[in-house]
Design a protein around this motif. Sequence first.
Motif, short mmCIF file in Angstrom:
data_model
loop_
_atom_site.label_atom_id
_atom_site.label_comp_id
_atom_site.label_asym_id
_atom_site.label_seq_id
_atom_site.Cartn_x
_atom_site.Cartn_y
_atom_site.Cartn_z
N GLY A 81 0.82 -1.21 0.00
CA GLY A 81 0.00 0.00 0.00
C GLY A 81 0.85 1.26 0.00
O GLY A 81 0.55 2.23 -0.71
N VAL A 82 1.93 1.26 0.78
CA VAL A 82 2.81 2.43 0.82
C VAL A 82 3.49 2.63 -0.52
O VAL A 82 3.59 3.76 -1.03
CB VAL A 82 3.84 2.29 1.96
CG1 VAL A 82 4.93 3.34 1.85
CG2 VAL A 82 3.15 2.38 3.31
N GLY A 87 3.58 5.72 -5.73
CA GLY A 87 3.35 5.85 -7.17
C GLY A 87 2.25 6.84 -7.48
O GLY A 87 2.36 7.62 -8.44
N PHE A 88 1.21 6.84 -6.67
CA PHE A 88 0.12 7.81 -6.86
C PHE A 88 0.60 9.23 -6.60
O PHE A 88 0.25 10.16 -7.33
CB PHE A 88 -1.05 7.44 -5.93
CG PHE A 88 -2.22 8.35 -6.07
CD1 PHE A 88 -3.01 8.32 -7.21
CD2 PHE A 88 -2.55 9.24 -5.05
CE1 PHE A 88 -4.10 9.16 -7.33
CE2 PHE A 88 -3.63 10.09 -5.17
CZ PHE A 88 -4.41 10.05 -6.32
N VAL A 89 1.43 9.43 -5.58
CA VAL A 89 2.01 10.75 -5.30
C VAL A 89 2.87 11.18 -6.48
O VAL A 89 2.84 12.35 -6.89
CB VAL A 89 2.80 10.73 -3.98
CG1 VAL A 89 3.64 11.99 -3.82
CG2 VAL A 89 1.87 10.55 -2.80
N GLY A 90 3.64 10.25 -7.04
CA GLY A 90 4.44 10.58 -8.22
C GLY A 90 3.57 11.00 -9.39
O GLY A 90 3.93 11.91 -10.15
N PHE A 93 2.52 14.60 -8.78
CA PHE A 93 3.60 15.55 -9.05
C PHE A 93 3.91 15.68 -10.53
O PHE A 93 4.56 16.63 -10.95
CB PHE A 93 4.87 15.15 -8.32
CG PHE A 93 4.87 15.47 -6.86
CD1 PHE A 93 4.31 16.64 -6.38
CD2 PHE A 93 5.45 14.61 -5.95
CE1 PHE A 93 4.31 16.94 -5.03
CE2 PHE A 93 5.47 14.90 -4.60
CZ PHE A 93 4.89 16.06 -4.14
N ALA A 94 3.45 14.76 -11.33
CA ALA A 94 3.81 14.72 -12.75
C ALA A 94 2.82 15.47 -13.62
O ALA A 94 2.77 15.25 -14.83
CB ALA A 94 3.91 13.27 -13.21
N ARG A 95 2.07 16.37 -13.09
CA ARG A 95 1.09 17.11 -13.88
C ARG A 95 1.76 17.95 -14.94
O ARG A 95 2.78 18.57 -14.71
CB ARG A 95 0.26 18.01 -12.99
CG ARG A 95 -0.72 17.26 -12.16
CD ARG A 95 -1.63 18.22 -11.46
NE ARG A 95 -2.64 17.50 -10.71
CZ ARG A 95 -3.37 18.03 -9.77
NH1 ARG A 95 -3.20 19.29 -9.45
NH2 ARG A 95 -4.26 17.32 -9.15
N GLY A 96 1.15 17.93 -16.14
CA GLY A 96 1.58 18.84 -17.19
C GLY A 96 2.55 18.28 -18.19
O GLY A 96 2.74 18.87 -19.24
N SER A 97 3.17 17.17 -17.95
CA SER A 97 4.16 16.66 -18.89
C SER A 97 4.02 15.15 -19.03
O SER A 97 3.90 14.44 -18.03
CB SER A 97 5.57 16.99 -18.39
OG SER A 97 6.53 16.38 -19.19
N LYS A 98 4.05 14.70 -20.25
CA LYS A 98 3.95 13.25 -20.48
C LYS A 98 5.20 12.53 -20.04
O LYS A 98 5.15 11.40 -19.57
CB LYS A 98 3.67 12.98 -21.96
CG LYS A 98 2.29 13.42 -22.38
CD LYS A 98 2.01 13.08 -23.82
CE LYS A 98 0.61 13.55 -24.18
NZ LYS A 98 0.25 13.24 -25.54
N ILE A 99 6.34 13.17 -20.21
CA ILE A 99 7.60 12.55 -19.78
C ILE A 99 7.62 12.42 -18.26
O ILE A 99 8.05 11.39 -17.73
CB ILE A 99 8.80 13.37 -20.30
CG1 ILE A 99 8.85 13.27 -21.82
CG2 ILE A 99 10.10 12.87 -19.69
CD1 ILE A 99 9.90 14.11 -22.47
N MET A 109 7.75 5.05 -6.75
CA MET A 109 7.49 3.66 -6.32
C MET A 109 8.81 2.96 -5.98
O MET A 109 8.89 2.21 -5.01
CB MET A 109 6.73 2.91 -7.39
CG MET A 109 5.29 3.35 -7.53
SD MET A 109 4.43 2.55 -8.88
CE MET A 109 4.25 0.91 -8.22
N GLY A 110 9.82 3.19 -6.80
CA GLY A 110 11.13 2.60 -6.50
C GLY A 110 11.70 3.15 -5.21
O GLY A 110 12.32 2.41 -4.44
N LEU A 111 11.49 4.43 -4.97
CA LEU A 111 11.95 5.03 -3.72
C LEU A 111 11.22 4.42 -2.53
O LEU A 111 11.84 4.08 -1.51
CB LEU A 111 11.72 6.55 -3.78
CG LEU A 111 12.41 7.39 -2.73
CD1 LEU A 111 13.92 7.25 -2.87
CD2 LEU A 111 12.00 8.84 -2.90
#
Length: 164
Positions: A81-82, A87-90, A93-99, A109-111
């Motif tokens: 779950g964590v 991954g959801f938090v990432g 934070f990734a708004r606005g760019s496909k990359i 998620m790796g972190l």
Amino acid sequence: MKIDELSLYSVPEGQSKYVEEPRTQLEENISQLRHHCEPYTSFCQEIYSHTKPKVDHFVQWGVDNYNYLQNAPPGFFPRLGVIGFAGFVGLLFARGSKIKKLVYPPFFMGLGASVYYPQQAITIARITGEKLYDWGLRGYIVIEDLWKQNFQKPGNVKNSPGNK
């Protein structure tokens, strides 16, 4: 007494001859159809024999994972779950760019996974680093070869074959 002399084992004398009946039009048409379809059926059989082990392996992988999740070690689902939340938090934070949408969620998620599984994270980072270094070296060699083939001047004194 011989076996032939016993009445139970007597073989009737007679000549039998096998006569093959001529093929009917239906049998002939089916034979031609089978002859025309043979390359396609052999191709399908080859594809089937090539993909069946992969499908069986994938099914076994699914069964193994199902059994693992049914008998998960204690604390596995909270960790999962964590990691999923990271991954959801990432993704947030990734708004606005496909990359960013491709990079941030796996990074977070790796972190999150590296917090719970540091030894495996070190192993993965080491292997990934070695592969990236190898790919970079291969790319450098390819670019260097292309540079030498396409951009060296034939009259250049430094690069002429006689001065080496």
